[in-house]
Design a protein around this motif. Structure first.
Motif, PDB file in Angstrom:
ATOM      1  N   ARG A   1       0.838  -1.204   0.000  1.00 48.21           N
ATOM      2  CA  ARG A   1       0.000   0.000   0.000  1.00 48.21           C
ATOM      3  C   ARG A   1       0.869   1.249   0.000  1.00 48.21           C
ATOM      4  N   LYS A   2       1.971   1.206   0.732  1.00 46.85           N
ATOM      5  CA  LYS A   2       2.884   2.353   0.804  1.00 46.85           C
ATOM      6  C   LYS A   2       3.380   2.757  -0.574  1.00 46.85           C
ATOM      7  N   TYR A   3       3.640   1.757  -1.431  1.00 43.61           N
ATOM      8  CA  TYR A   3       4.185   2.042  -2.763  1.00 43.61           C
ATOM      9  C   TYR A   3       3.149   1.877  -3.880  1.00 43.61           C
ATOM     10  N   SER A   4       1.873   1.793  -3.496  1.00 44.64           N
ATOM     11  CA  SER A   4       0.772   1.688  -4.468  1.00 44.64           C
ATOM     12  C   SER A   4       0.944   0.470  -5.383  1.00 44.64           C
ATOM     13  N   ILE A   5       1.279  -0.663  -4.779  1.00 44.46           N
ATOM     14  CA  ILE A   5       1.411  -1.928  -5.503  1.00 44.46           C
ATOM     15  C   ILE A   5       0.190  -2.785  -5.167  1.00 44.46           C
ATOM     16  N   PRO A   6      -0.478  -3.365  -6.165  1.00 47.97           N
ATOM     17  CA  PRO A   6      -1.652  -4.204  -5.879  1.00 47.97           C
ATOM     18  C   PRO A   6      -1.304  -5.305  -4.881  1.00 47.97           C
ATOM     19  N   GLU A   7      -2.213  -5.552  -3.952  1.00 45.55           N
ATOM     20  CA  GLU A   7      -1.907  -6.465  -2.851  1.00 45.55           C
ATOM     21  C   GLU A   7      -2.006  -7.931  -3.236  1.00 45.55           C
ATOM     22  N   ASN A   8      -2.815  -8.268  -4.209  1.00 43.29           N
ATOM     23  CA  ASN A   8      -3.057  -9.687  -4.514  1.00 43.29           C
ATOM     24  C   ASN A   8      -2.590 -10.081  -5.912  1.00 43.29           C
ATOM     25  N   VAL A   9      -1.566  -9.404  -6.401  1.00 40.92           N
ATOM     26  CA  VAL A   9      -1.029  -9.702  -7.731  1.00 40.92           C
ATOM     27  C   VAL A   9       0.402 -10.202  -7.585  1.00 40.92           C
ATOM     28  N   LEU A  10       0.761 -11.263  -8.302  1.00 46.17           N
ATOM     29  CA  LEU A  10       2.122 -11.788  -8.264  1.00 46.17           C
ATOM     30  C   LEU A  10       3.082 -10.704  -8.746  1.00 46.17           C
ATOM     31  N   THR A  11       4.066 -10.391  -7.909  1.00 45.16           N
ATOM     32  CA  THR A  11       4.951  -9.256  -8.177  1.00 45.16           C
ATOM     33  C   THR A  11       6.387  -9.715  -8.365  1.00 45.16           C
ATOM     34  N   PHE A  12       6.972  -9.299  -9.490  1.00 45.16           N
ATOM     35  CA  PHE A  12       8.355  -9.604  -9.839  1.00 45.16           C
ATOM     36  C   PHE A  12       9.196  -8.352  -9.573  1.00 45.16           C
ATOM     37  N   ILE A  13      10.380  -8.537  -8.974  1.00 43.26           N
ATOM     38  CA  ILE A  13      11.238  -7.391  -8.698  1.00 43.26           C
ATOM     39  C   ILE A  13      12.637  -7.620  -9.242  1.00 43.26           C
ATOM     40  N   TYR A  14      13.180  -6.578  -9.876  1.00 44.45           N
ATOM     41  CA  TYR A  14      14.603  -6.555 -10.223  1.00 44.45           C
ATOM     42  C   TYR A  14      15.247  -5.446  -9.405  1.00 44.45           C
ATOM     43  N   GLY A  15      16.268  -5.777  -8.630  1.00 49.12           N
ATOM     44  CA  GLY A  15      16.981  -4.773  -7.848  1.00 49.12           C
ATOM     45  C   GLY A  15      18.466  -4.835  -8.116  1.00 49.12           C
ATOM     46  N   GLY A  16      19.057  -3.704  -8.482  1.00 49.42           N
ATOM     47  CA  GLY A  16      20.496  -3.701  -8.706  1.00 49.42           C
ATOM     48  C   GLY A  16      20.913  -2.769  -9.819  1.00 49.42           C
ATOM     49  N   ASN A  17      22.070  -3.058 -10.385  1.00 51.09           N
ATOM     50  CA  ASN A  17      22.636  -2.197 -11.418  1.00 51.09           C
ATOM     51  C   ASN A  17      21.792  -2.231 -12.688  1.00 51.09           C
ATOM     52  N   LEU A  18      21.647  -1.073 -13.307  1.00 56.27           N
ATOM     53  CA  LEU A  18      20.927  -0.967 -14.570  1.00 56.27           C
ATOM     54  C   LEU A  18      21.912  -0.432 -15.615  1.00 56.27           C
ATOM     55  N   GLY A  19      22.742  -1.351 -16.122  1.00 55.04           N
ATOM     56  CA  GLY A  19      23.779  -0.982 -17.078  1.00 55.04           C
ATOM     57  C   GLY A  19      23.784  -1.906 -18.267  1.00 55.04           C
ATOM     58  N   LYS A  20      24.769  -1.761 -19.102  1.00 58.14           N
ATOM     59  CA  LYS A  20      24.841  -2.572 -20.319  1.00 58.14           C
ATOM     60  C   LYS A  20      24.965  -4.069 -20.027  1.00 58.14           C
TER      61      LYS A  20
ATOM     62  N   ALA B   1       3.100  -5.713 -20.397  1.00 55.64           N
ATOM     63  CA  ALA B   1       2.553  -4.454 -19.903  1.00 55.64           C
ATOM     64  C   ALA B   1       1.039  -4.527 -19.756  1.00 55.64           C
ATOM     65  N   ASN B   2       0.552  -3.934 -18.690  1.00 58.11           N
ATOM     66  CA  ASN B   2      -0.883  -3.764 -18.431  1.00 58.11           C
ATOM     67  C   ASN B   2      -1.628  -5.066 -18.126  1.00 58.11           C
ATOM     68  N   ARG B   3      -0.863  -6.116 -17.787  1.00 59.12           N
ATOM     69  CA  ARG B   3      -1.522  -7.333 -17.306  1.00 59.12           C
ATOM     70  C   ARG B   3      -2.132  -7.059 -15.934  1.00 59.12           C
ATOM     71  N   ASP B   4      -3.205  -7.773 -15.642  1.00 61.34           N
ATOM     72  CA  ASP B   4      -3.825  -7.638 -14.332  1.00 61.34           C
ATOM     73  C   ASP B   4      -3.337  -8.698 -13.342  1.00 61.34           C
ATOM     74  N   ASP B   5      -2.616  -9.707 -13.855  1.00 61.99           N
ATOM     75  CA  ASP B   5      -2.202 -10.812 -12.993  1.00 61.99           C
ATOM     76  C   ASP B   5      -0.691 -10.827 -12.735  1.00 61.99           C
ATOM     77  N   ALA B   6       0.039  -9.806 -13.158  1.00 55.27           N
ATOM     78  CA  ALA B   6       1.481  -9.731 -12.908  1.00 55.27           C
ATOM     79  C   ALA B   6       1.885  -8.270 -12.781  1.00 55.27           C
ATOM     80  N   TYR B   7       2.769  -8.015 -11.818  1.00 59.35           N
ATOM     81  CA  TYR B   7       3.253  -6.654 -11.581  1.00 59.35           C
ATOM     82  C   TYR B   7       4.774  -6.697 -11.550  1.00 59.35           C
ATOM     83  N   PHE B   8       5.423  -5.661 -12.104  1.00 61.10           N
ATOM     84  CA  PHE B   8       6.876  -5.652 -12.228  1.00 61.10           C
ATOM     85  C   PHE B   8       7.458  -4.393 -11.577  1.00 61.10           C
ATOM     86  N   ILE B   9       8.487  -4.596 -10.768  1.00 58.42           N
ATOM     87  CA  ILE B   9       9.190  -3.493 -10.117  1.00 58.42           C
ATOM     88  C   ILE B   9      10.654  -3.532 -10.529  1.00 58.42           C
TER      89      ILE B   9
END
Length: 399
Positions: free
Chosen positions: A212-231, A246-254
């Motif tokens: 809720r703090k980051y406005s992420i849907p609570e009941n959707v499978l969420t994928f996260i990439y954290g780290g360097n964004l380089g070549k 994009a715009n799927r209702d059953d998957a969220y990407f961070i």
């Protein structure tokens, strides 16, 4: 033993979390005397100095900027750093006789400093091989194969291997690659010594509150990439995958990180405005950790052109949070293959968007994600804790 660790990683507080700070604390806690030599880059406007920090001595050496700077300053700074380190060691800790010299790549330019200390103190040397340079730069066209720079750095790479009594690699594929390309190395001198962490007790969070703090849907499978964004991360393929989902209702990407390709990702998101993708440039470490725990699947991306077997350390953060992984990489790294073999993740080649989409669906519809996360956590306990790395090193000196 008296331990000397040479690194271009920045050491501020030895209690910070990280693969090198964790290892140095382990040596300290096992009653070794630890000295860390680390750069104080020009941007920080600090002079060379020696200080004690929670039982570890940190020799900060004034250098040029060697990370997150232009190519020219980075190159010159990297070539100068071993002379600057050696001069500082001779000035500030010349009275210490070192039993073991530890060092990590990058860079590959510590050879003269290592040889000098070994000759002076009759010490052993151990390389923590985290980066196979210059081949990684050649793979993604940052350096011309067989060009002058390539030839110079190839010689430096081989000299670094030659001065190392032991070499610890991140995975079996790394060991094989190094031996295949450097037949002069004695196989008895090289081993798997993986990225590892000091594993704290797993602490749960209120996932829904974080979402809720980051406005992420609570009941959707969420994928996260954290780290360097380089070549090296193959950002064009990452964007293709995001666009396909994009715009799927059953998957969220961070996507959370920074690097040379951040602006490209940000511009793409600002243009398309997908409702199921969120980009964070910077979060304090504790806030990122909480965000990651509120997600379900950890993403790993590597450019498909790599011939060297990279093994990103962000894997450890995912496994320690009991998250399965989803690796989209080249065919040479074994990070995805090991995950699949041990039941804590899926892998696809990072040029196959269709396969990536299939695996997104597989996670959504067919996976016991909690069980996979537990398998990953248990694999971490058995293979990627700091005790494993420490024991791999000291076993050579307890014979």
């Amino acid at each position: 033993m008296n331990i000397l660790f040479l690194t271009i990683s920045r050491f501020n507080d030895v209690e910070d979390k990280g693969i090198y700070t964790d290892l140095m604390r382990k040596f300290r806690d096992e009653e070794h005397k630890v000295y860390v030599v680390t750069p104080l880059e020009r941007r920080y406007k600090q002079k060379t100095s020696l200080r004690e920090n929670k039982g570890i001595y940190i020799l900060g050496v004034q250098t040029l900027n060697i990370q997150k700077t232009n190519v020219i300053e980075k190159g010159i700074g990297t070539l100068l750093v071993e002379y600057q380190f050696l001069n500082a060691i001779n000035k500030y800790i010349n009275n210490i006789k070192f039993d073991l010299v530890l060092y990590s790549t990058p860079p590959i330019t510590f050879t003269k400093a290592i040889k000098s200390i070994k000759k002076r103190d009759n010490s052993f040397s151990y390389l923590l091989l985290k980066d196979i340079f210059p081949q990684n730069a050649v793979d993604i066209n940052l350096m011309k194969k067989d060009g002058l720079l390539h030839k110079i750095f190839l010689k430096k790479e081989k000299k670094l291997y030659q001065v190392s009594d032991f070499i610890g690699c991140m995975s079996p594929a790394n060991v094989k690659f190094v031996l295949d390309n450097n037949p002069f190395i004695n196989p008895n001198q090289i081993e798997v010594n993986p990225n590892s962490i000091d594993l704290l007790d797993y602490k749960g969070i209120d996932r829904n509150a974080i979402r809720r703090k980051y406005s992420i849907p609570e009941n959707v499978l969420t994928f996260i990439y954290g780290g360097n964004l380089g070549k090296p991360q193959g950002i064009d393929f990452l964007l293709e995958c995001l666009k396909a989902n994009a715009n799927r209702d059953d998957a969220y990407f961070i996507i959370a990180g920074s690097g040379t390709e951040y602006a490209k990702i940000n511009n793409w998101i600002q243009t398309l405005k997908p409702r199921n993708i969120k980009l964070f440039e910077f979060l304090p470490r504790n806030e990122y950790d909480d965000l990651a725990k509120a997600c379900d699947i950890g993403l790993i991306f590597l450019d498909d052109r790599f011939t060297i077997p990279n093994y990103p350390s962000r894997l450890l953060a995912y496994l320690s949070n009991k998250m399965p992984i989803f690796a989209a990489t080249d065919i040479n790294t074994d990070i995805g293959k090991i995950a699949e073999k041990n039941g804590y993740g899926y892998w696809c080649e990072s040029k196959n968007v269709e396969k990536f989409n299939e695996l997104v669906d597989k996670y959504i519809y067919n996976s016991d994600i909690k069980s996979m996360g537990e398998k990953g956590y248990n694999y971490l306990l058995e293979n990627y804790t700091i005790d494993v790395s420490y024991n791999n090193i000291v076993k050579h000196f307890n014979k």
